[in-house]
Write a protein that holds these residues in place. Structure first.
Motif, PDB file in Angstrom:
ATOM      1  N   ILE A 167      10.587   6.279  -5.522  1.00  0.00           N
ATOM      2  CA  ILE A 167       9.845   5.044  -5.258  1.00  0.00           C
ATOM      3  C   ILE A 167      10.812   3.899  -4.973  1.00  0.00           C
ATOM      4  O   ILE A 167      10.572   3.072  -4.084  1.00  0.00           O
ATOM      5  CB  ILE A 167       8.919   4.697  -6.439  1.00  0.00           C
ATOM      6  CG1 ILE A 167       7.965   5.872  -6.729  1.00  0.00           C
ATOM      7  CG2 ILE A 167       8.126   3.433  -6.142  1.00  0.00           C
ATOM      8  CD1 ILE A 167       7.064   6.238  -5.575  1.00  0.00           C
ATOM      9  N   GLY A 168      11.923   3.842  -5.716  1.00  0.00           N
ATOM     10  CA  GLY A 168      12.928   2.815  -5.451  1.00  0.00           C
ATOM     11  C   GLY A 168      13.546   2.975  -4.074  1.00  0.00           C
ATOM     12  O   GLY A 168      13.776   1.983  -3.365  1.00  0.00           O
ATOM     13  N   ASP A 183       2.763  15.125  -7.263  1.00  0.00           N
ATOM     14  CA  ASP A 183       3.038  15.491  -5.879  1.00  0.00           C
ATOM     15  C   ASP A 183       4.343  14.868  -5.392  1.00  0.00           C
ATOM     16  O   ASP A 183       4.587  13.675  -5.627  1.00  0.00           O
ATOM     17  CB  ASP A 183       1.897  15.024  -4.964  1.00  0.00           C
ATOM     18  CG  ASP A 183       0.588  15.733  -5.262  1.00  0.00           C
ATOM     19  OD1 ASP A 183       0.656  16.922  -5.620  1.00  0.00           O
ATOM     20  OD2 ASP A 183      -0.475  15.114  -5.131  1.00  0.00           O
ATOM     21  N   PRO A 184       5.185  15.624  -4.694  1.00  0.00           N
ATOM     22  CA  PRO A 184       6.376  15.033  -4.082  1.00  0.00           C
ATOM     23  C   PRO A 184       5.954  14.023  -3.007  1.00  0.00           C
ATOM     24  O   PRO A 184       4.971  14.245  -2.299  1.00  0.00           O
ATOM     25  CB  PRO A 184       7.090  16.234  -3.449  1.00  0.00           C
ATOM     26  CG  PRO A 184       6.467  17.443  -4.061  1.00  0.00           C
ATOM     27  CD  PRO A 184       5.067  17.063  -4.418  1.00  0.00           C
ATOM     28  N   VAL A 185       6.684  12.930  -2.886  1.00  0.00           N
ATOM     29  CA  VAL A 185       6.366  11.919  -1.879  1.00  0.00           C
ATOM     30  C   VAL A 185       7.604  11.596  -1.057  1.00  0.00           C
ATOM     31  O   VAL A 185       8.736  11.670  -1.537  1.00  0.00           O
ATOM     32  CB  VAL A 185       5.806  10.622  -2.522  1.00  0.00           C
ATOM     33  CG1 VAL A 185       4.444  10.866  -3.121  1.00  0.00           C
ATOM     34  CG2 VAL A 185       6.762  10.081  -3.566  1.00  0.00           C
ATOM     35  N   GLY A 186       7.362  11.250   0.202  1.00  0.00           N
ATOM     36  CA  GLY A 186       8.444  10.880   1.103  1.00  0.00           C
ATOM     37  C   GLY A 186       7.982   9.791   2.051  1.00  0.00           C
ATOM     38  O   GLY A 186       6.828   9.336   1.988  1.00  0.00           O
ATOM     39  N   LEU A 188       0.820  -1.203   0.000  1.00  0.00           N
ATOM     40  CA  LEU A 188       0.000   0.000   0.000  1.00  0.00           C
ATOM     41  C   LEU A 188       0.859   1.261   0.000  1.00  0.00           C
ATOM     42  O   LEU A 188       0.534   2.246  -0.684  1.00  0.00           O
ATOM     43  CB  LEU A 188      -0.931   0.000   1.217  1.00  0.00           C
ATOM     44  CG  LEU A 188      -2.067  -1.027   1.205  1.00  0.00           C
ATOM     45  CD1 LEU A 188      -2.831  -0.994   2.526  1.00  0.00           C
ATOM     46  CD2 LEU A 188      -3.016  -0.765   0.043  1.00  0.00           C
ATOM     47  N   ALA A 189       1.955   1.247   0.758  1.00  0.00           N
ATOM     48  CA  ALA A 189       2.824   2.421   0.823  1.00  0.00           C
ATOM     49  C   ALA A 189       3.396   2.738  -0.553  1.00  0.00           C
ATOM     50  O   ALA A 189       3.361   3.887  -1.013  1.00  0.00           O
ATOM     51  CB  ALA A 189       3.943   2.200   1.838  1.00  0.00           C
ATOM     52  N   VAL A 190       3.912   1.725  -1.230  1.00  0.00           N
ATOM     53  CA  VAL A 190       4.503   1.947  -2.555  1.00  0.00           C
ATOM     54  C   VAL A 190       3.415   2.327  -3.560  1.00  0.00           C
ATOM     55  O   VAL A 190       3.605   3.222  -4.403  1.00  0.00           O
ATOM     56  CB  VAL A 190       5.266   0.693  -3.013  1.00  0.00           C
ATOM     57  CG1 VAL A 190       5.734   0.845  -4.455  1.00  0.00           C
ATOM     58  CG2 VAL A 190       6.471   0.451  -2.102  1.00  0.00           C
ATOM     59  N   GLY A 191       2.253   1.674  -3.488  1.00  0.00           N
ATOM     60  CA  GLY A 191       1.172   1.985  -4.411  1.00  0.00           C
ATOM     61  C   GLY A 191       0.649   3.403  -4.237  1.00  0.00           C
ATOM     62  O   GLY A 191       0.447   4.131  -5.211  1.00  0.00           O
ATOM     63  N   LEU A 192       0.421   3.826  -2.989  1.00  0.00           N
ATOM     64  CA  LEU A 192      -0.070   5.173  -2.729  1.00  0.00           C
ATOM     65  C   LEU A 192       0.972   6.226  -3.096  1.00  0.00           C
ATOM     66  O   LEU A 192       0.635   7.293  -3.623  1.00  0.00           O
ATOM     67  CB  LEU A 192      -0.467   5.307  -1.260  1.00  0.00           C
ATOM     68  CG  LEU A 192      -1.721   4.532  -0.844  1.00  0.00           C
ATOM     69  CD1 LEU A 192      -1.824   4.445   0.673  1.00  0.00           C
ATOM     70  CD2 LEU A 192      -2.983   5.185  -1.424  1.00  0.00           C
ATOM     71  N   ALA A 193       2.242   5.930  -2.824  1.00  0.00           N
ATOM     72  CA  ALA A 193       3.305   6.864  -3.193  1.00  0.00           C
ATOM     73  C   ALA A 193       3.398   7.020  -4.706  1.00  0.00           C
ATOM     74  O   ALA A 193       3.552   8.132  -5.225  1.00  0.00           O
ATOM     75  CB  ALA A 193       4.641   6.375  -2.634  1.00  0.00           C
ATOM     76  N   ASP A 252      12.341  -2.599   2.930  1.00  0.00           N
ATOM     77  CA  ASP A 252      12.851  -3.971   2.860  1.00  0.00           C
ATOM     78  C   ASP A 252      13.508  -4.317   4.183  1.00  0.00           C
ATOM     79  O   ASP A 252      14.724  -4.292   4.331  1.00  0.00           O
ATOM     80  CB  ASP A 252      13.851  -4.107   1.711  1.00  0.00           C
ATOM     81  CG  ASP A 252      14.299  -5.554   1.509  1.00  0.00           C
ATOM     82  OD1 ASP A 252      13.628  -6.461   2.051  1.00  0.00           O
ATOM     83  OD2 ASP A 252      15.319  -5.770   0.823  1.00  0.00           O
ATOM     84  N   ARG A 253      12.708  -4.621   5.174  1.00  0.00           N
ATOM     85  CA  ARG A 253      13.171  -4.919   6.530  1.00  0.00           C
ATOM     86  C   ARG A 253      12.159  -5.808   7.220  1.00  0.00           C
ATOM     87  O   ARG A 253      11.057  -6.035   6.705  1.00  0.00           O
ATOM     88  CB  ARG A 253      13.348  -3.625   7.327  1.00  0.00           C
ATOM     89  CG  ARG A 253      12.023  -2.860   7.490  1.00  0.00           C
ATOM     90  CD  ARG A 253      12.136  -1.705   8.459  1.00  0.00           C
ATOM     91  NE  ARG A 253      12.927  -0.617   7.908  1.00  0.00           N
ATOM     92  CZ  ARG A 253      13.417   0.382   8.633  1.00  0.00           C
ATOM     93  NH1 ARG A 253      13.203   0.398   9.937  1.00  0.00           N
ATOM     94  NH2 ARG A 253      14.096   1.363   8.082  1.00  0.00           N
TER      95      ARG A 253
END
Length: 264
Positions: A118-119, A94-97, A81-86, A126-127
């Protein structure tokens, strides 16, 4: 900066909203001189500027997000979800962080629009979730860097403290989304299981009997209802998601659908 979103501030952009009589202190550049020539009265143009919304994803990486231990379903969904929403926010300009933290490592990526962001976020996620680090103390830099904040968590940590920290952010016009991740096994514990263990405090163990299971289901349901009510009363958009209950893309659509323009 100009962007696709209607700003909470009124300004002198091209999208006219209304006229109002000139007031002392108004910028003379907003006076409609042609209208004044026709009416012999001084009016100020009121319009909405368009802007970008720097977006921060706050991802809970405490040990409870690794439940169930066999599948890490909550954590896997949080990362997706984090990667998809970003990606969705960045594609809209929009800038994302990202803020993600556990007991061993804290990663804070400031909002940016570069393709590499995104990468970088994927690498930071990855943890393995670990410990019980509180998120509330780490939120002030996030609120100062973003106009939109998305919290992805199972809300089993310091939700009350987080609401207090984010209250000012919401009252100042910031967009807040809370994505509550709940495992199916939390909603319906396996009747064959005889012992429950707190993943963030392994010494805390509770027997699971017919009686305790019934009490748990009642209290867990009441807690979820109160949690949703408290976040919504604050002004946040609250969504509960369950791993594998629906496609991730559908979850993302459901999360962003309640978006409304900021109050003015």
């Amino acid at each position: 900066m100009a962007g696709p979103h209607q700003s909470a501030a009124r300004g002198g952009a091209a999208e006219l909203v209304e006229y109002r009589p000139y007031r002392q202190g108004d910028e003379t550049s907003r006076i409609d001189w042609r209208l004044m020539a026709r009416t012999n009265r001084v009016y100020t143009r009121i319009s909405f500027d368009h802007t970008i919304l720097p977006t921060m994803l706050v991802v809970d990486a405490s040990a409870s997000m690794a439940f169930p231990v066999a599948t890490h379903a909550k954590w896997r969904l949080a990362r997706q979800l984090a990667v998809g929403l970003a990606g969705l926010a960045r594609d809209r300009g929009d800038p994302v962080g990202l803020l993600v933290a556990d007991d061993h490592r804290v990663v804070l990526l400031r909002p940016r629009t570069r393709r590499t962001i995104i990468g970088l976020m994927t690498e930071a996620l990855d943890r393995e979730p670990a410990g019980q680090r509180a998120l509330a103390p780490m939120l002030p830099p996030v609120t100062g860097a973003a106009s939109r904040i998305v919290v992805l968590s199972d809300c089993l940590g310091d939700s009350d403290a987080m609401r207090e920290v984010l209250r000012t952010f919401v009252l100042s016009g910031g967009e807040l989304y809370v994505v509550h991740i709940v495992a199916g096994e939390e909603l319906d514990p396996d009747p064959a299981r005889q012992l429950l263990v707190d993943p963030e405090a392994p010494a805390v163990r509770r027997p699971l009997t017919t009686r305790t299971r019934s009490a748990y289901l009642q209290r867990f349901g009441a807690w979820r209802e109160a949690l949703a009510r408290d976040w919504r009363e604050l002004g946040a958009s609250y969504s509960m998601v369950v791993p594998a209950a629906e496609p991730v893309r559908q979850m993302i659509r459901r999360i962003v659908r309640p978006a409304v323009p900021p109050s003015r």
